[in-house]
Design an enzyme around this catalytic site. Structure first.
Site, PDB file in Angstrom:
ATOM      1  N   SER A   1       0.831  -1.282   0.266  1.00  7.48           N
ATOM      2  CA  SER A   1       0.002   0.065   0.033  1.00  7.48           C
ATOM      3  C   SER A   1       0.908   1.190   0.027  1.00  7.48           C
ATOM      4  O   SER A   1       1.790   1.412  -0.914  1.00  7.48           O
ATOM      5  CB  SER A   1      -0.867   0.145   0.895  1.00  7.48           C
ATOM      6  OG  SER A   1      -1.808   0.901   1.034  1.00  7.48           O
TER       7      SER A   1
ATOM      8  N   ASP B   1      -5.665  -3.681  -2.752  1.00  5.52           N
ATOM      9  CA  ASP B   1      -4.468  -3.552  -1.383  1.00  5.52           C
ATOM     10  C   ASP B   1      -3.955  -4.445  -0.843  1.00  5.52           C
ATOM     11  O   ASP B   1      -4.791  -5.263  -0.432  1.00  5.52           O
ATOM     12  CB  ASP B   1      -5.310  -2.583  -0.408  1.00  5.52           C
ATOM     13  CG  ASP B   1      -4.322  -1.751   0.717  1.00  5.52           C
ATOM     14  OD1 ASP B   1      -3.243  -2.292   0.712  1.00  5.52           O
ATOM     15  OD2 ASP B   1      -4.681  -0.525   0.915  1.00  5.52           O
TER      16      ASP B   1
END
Length: 727
Positions: A66, A212
């Site tokens: 991320s 993610d």
């Protein structure tokens, strides 16, 4: 012989210089760096990198998830921590989380569509049924930001070509598998790892939909063990703590908590893999949330403090010469912009490539202008046909090829759209409206469109439009619009509504026009219209005979504002001229509006005229005044007459913004207004110059503009307004 002796002495000297560095390199343990995910809190990683640089700690591999993937990717690509800090601080994250270009860079037809129908309401109509958009944002600007950050303009950056082994973690949302990028496009890997479910659309890559990586491996300790056999792991955890039960109050907070729970569970598993020889850094980020991107400098400072407190790092320090050799391998050196020898537009299914090419101003034989290219690609994206518009620069047969890669929406090219508004007033009628539209795009190679519309509420109606560009650049067009509507009309006297009518209107407009760049349109056409009013309550003052109208219509519309609904800078202008076929009257409308931002203040003004130029307007066609910022002390359309002029000045104080990912600012404003009605039909006793003052709060929401205001005229009327929705 002398040459051999010189060579022998040179090798001996080189060996004596390099042996200490080689010995240190051989003695030092292999180090793996792990940068975890945490949204904006991930800027703390930059401070950790600054401390590693100060201590001269070389790293053998790095893994990120991320926001950690963003920092790791940029660092591994050669950006120094200082440069990375500056780039993150300069980025406008509120803007990056809004996909569309600045409003001024959107073509005029798309502007009007967005104002009439909620941009977030778009759904695709496919053979498989209705398909919703996959996220609040598609990541268009974020991807271009990644390109610029790692200097993809100098050539495609691939993971396997980086001097420092890098792994980026994503999640396959289709099966829940962990995906570790070790090769392929660096920027696409960064984009995949940052795709927060629900906020940013998944990335289609290699037949997978990737989101993610924090869902499965937010702190990828195992990855660096496998990637470079790390003997010492430096793990930096910037994850957000779980919300307290009292803080969970709605759907968004529940969704955020679910993601946080999944993240914390896999972080716990990763921490269990750490050994006493590893170094764990958890910066104190209390008070910083995952969306506080504007506080990246503060987060970086806290990361550096946490790294300074990790005294075990000192044992990993090497001498300056050894560190310089290590750093030099990945240092990103400034390079001149490459010359573009060819431009290819690839990957399109329905859209004509020339429709994209019309925006690209890059010249062949000239250096690549990245700033201008990003602007051009955003303009193309603003047409509304694409999931994303990206580029690569590759070297092919001694040529630099700029390859532009628009990806058409998988849920297109046919769309359903919705619009809604609620309008409540202290006096007059409150109203509501629910709109729906079916838009069928790219009926042919020039981009013909069919738009079917309907509206239900206070006013009801249906309509159809066929819009046909005449050239591949879509500069010239023809347009045919037919509408059947029922509208409410009211007449007032002394602030009392004395008559209510229902007007049945059927209209056909056929026109030809030219798009004036992105600024607006010029049209010339013909109108056929029929109106018939029917009294519902009150005094029968309007004629109920059917009104038939035919004539030529000329219009010029320009819009150079910087926001969809409520601008802070720019201007707009609209002028129309209708000439009756019977030559018995002409009707003209002119409206000018502008605003200018000065620090936290927005100053604005608007002026308009509508009415007859020759002859008298039919009573059903009279111009109207009254309503919010339209002589606000009076009810909506309370004033009407043959000639109506109006003007106001306003001042607005910006005091906040909608949350990240949502549009618009919030502002408190005041306005002073004046107007005049010639030959009044409604409110016949109100002659001369009328005035009004208004105080209001307004802003943009996911449902369109919203405002609350109270207006008062010195002649007596007071009105209050509450509105939300599309105009």
């Amino acid at each position: 012989m002398r040459a051999f002796k010189f060579l022998h002495q040179a090798c001996l000297c080189l060996l004596l210089v390099c042996l200490p560095a080689l010995a240190v390199a051989a003695e030092r343990p292999r180090v793996g760096l792990v940068l975890g995910g945490g949204g904006a809190r991930g800027a703390a990683h930059i401070g950790v990198l600054e401390e590693l640089e100060r201590l001269r700690i070389p790293v053998d591999c790095v893994a990120g998830t991320s926001m950690g993937a963003l920092v790791a990717g940029a660092w591994a690509a050669g950006l120094s921590p200082a440069t990375l800090r500056a780039k993150m601080g300069q980025a406008d994250w509120n803007d990056l989380f809004e996909d569309n270009p600045g409003y001024v860079d959107v073509n005029y037809r798309s502007k009007r569509m967005s104002q009439r129908y909620l941009p977030g309401s778009e759904a695709g109509l496919t053979a498989a049924g209705v398909m919703a958009t996959p996220g609040v944002v598609s990541g268009q600007k974020i991807k271009l930001f990644f390109n610029q950050l790692v200097h993809a303009d100098a050539g495609e950056r691939s993971l396997e070509q980086l001097a420092l082994p890098l792994s980026i973690i994503a999640t396959d949302i289709g099966n829940g598998e962990r995906v570790a990028f070790r090769e392929g496009s660096l920027t696409l890997a960064m984009r995949a790892s940052m795709s927060v479910p629900g906020l940013m659309a998944p990335l289609d890559y290699g037949g997978r939909k990737l989101v993610d990586g924090g869902l499965v491996d937010n702190l990828p300790v195992r990855e660096v063990r496998e990637r470079c056999g790390a003997e010492v792991v430096i793990a930096v955890n910037v994850g957000s703590p779980l919300l307290k039960a009292s803080e969970i109050s709605g759907l968004l907070s529940i969704s955020a908590q679910m993601v946080s729970i999944l993240t914390e569970q896999n972080v716990t598993q990763s921490l269990a893999l750490l050994t006493p020889d590893d170094i764990y850094i958890k910066p104190d980020l209390q008070g910083l949330s995952s969306v506080d991107f504007d506080r990246s400098g503060e987060a970086a400072d806290r990361g550096r403090v946490a790294a300074q407190a990790a005294t075990a790092l000192n044992a990993l320090s090497v001498d300056a010469a050894t560190y310089a050799v290590w750093r030099q391998r990945s240092l990103l050196l400034a390079q001149p912009a490459p010359t573009v020898d060819a431009i290819d537009i690839v990957g399109l299914r329905n859209v004509n490539a020339q429709t994209v090419a019309r925006y690209v101003e890059q010249k062949l034989g000239e250096p690549l202008n990245v700033t201008r290219l990003n602007r051009d690609l955003l303009r193309a994206y603003g047409d509304g046909y694409y999931e994303r518009v990206d580029y690569t620069l590759t070297r092919e047969q001694d040529r630099n090829v700029l390859r532009i890669m628009p990806v058409e929406k998988f849920w297109g090219p046919d769309y359903l759209r919705l619009g809604v508004n609620l309008n409540s007033t202290l006096t007059g009628r409150s109203s509501f409206s629910l709109r729906a539209a079916y838009q069928k795009t790219w009926l042919n190679s020039l981009g013909g469109e069919l738009l079917l519309t309907s509206e239900l509420g206070t006013n009801t109606g249906v309509g159809a439009e066929f819009y046909q560009p005449l050239d591949s650049a879509q500069r010239y067009f023809v347009d045919a619009v037919t509408t059947a509507r029922q509208e409410n009309l009211a007449l007032y006297n002394n602030d009392l509504r004395i008559s209510d009518y229902r007007n049945n209107l059927v209209r056909l407009d056929v026109s030809a026009g030219v798009n004036l760049g992105l600024a607006g349109q010029l049209r010339l056409g013909w109108r056929e219209e029929r109106q018939k009013v029917k009294i519902e309550t009150g005094l029968p003052l309007l004629p109920v005979d059917t009104l038939r109208i035919s004539g030529a219509l000329l219009s010029l519309e320009l819009d150079q504002k910087n926001k969809l609904f409520i601008s802070t800078q720019g201007w707009s202008a609209r002028a129309t001229w209708f000439e009756s076929a019977n030559r018995d009257y002409s009707r003209m409308t002119v409206a000018l509006d502008g605003s200018y931002q000065l620090a936290d203040w927005v100053l604005g003004a608007r002026g308009s005229y509508a009415g007859s130029v020759r002859g008298d307007l039919p009573l059903q066609e009279v111009a109207r005044l009254g309503g919010f910022l339209n002589l606000s002390g009076f009810a909506n359309d309370q004033l009407s007459g043959d000639k109506v002029s109006y003007g106001h000045i306003r001042a607005e104080r910006l005091f906040g913004r909608m949350p990240l990912g949502l549009r618009g600012d919030l502002r408190l404003g005041v306005a002073l207004e004046a107007g005049r009605v010639g030959a009044p039909l409604s409110e016949p006793k109100r002659v001369g110059v009328l005035n009004s003052g208004l105080i209001y709060v307004r802003g943009e929401t996911p449902f369109g503009p919203a405002y609350f205001g109270v207006g008062r005229s010195s002649s007596g009327p007071v009105n209050a307004y509450l509105f939300i929705g599309t105009p």
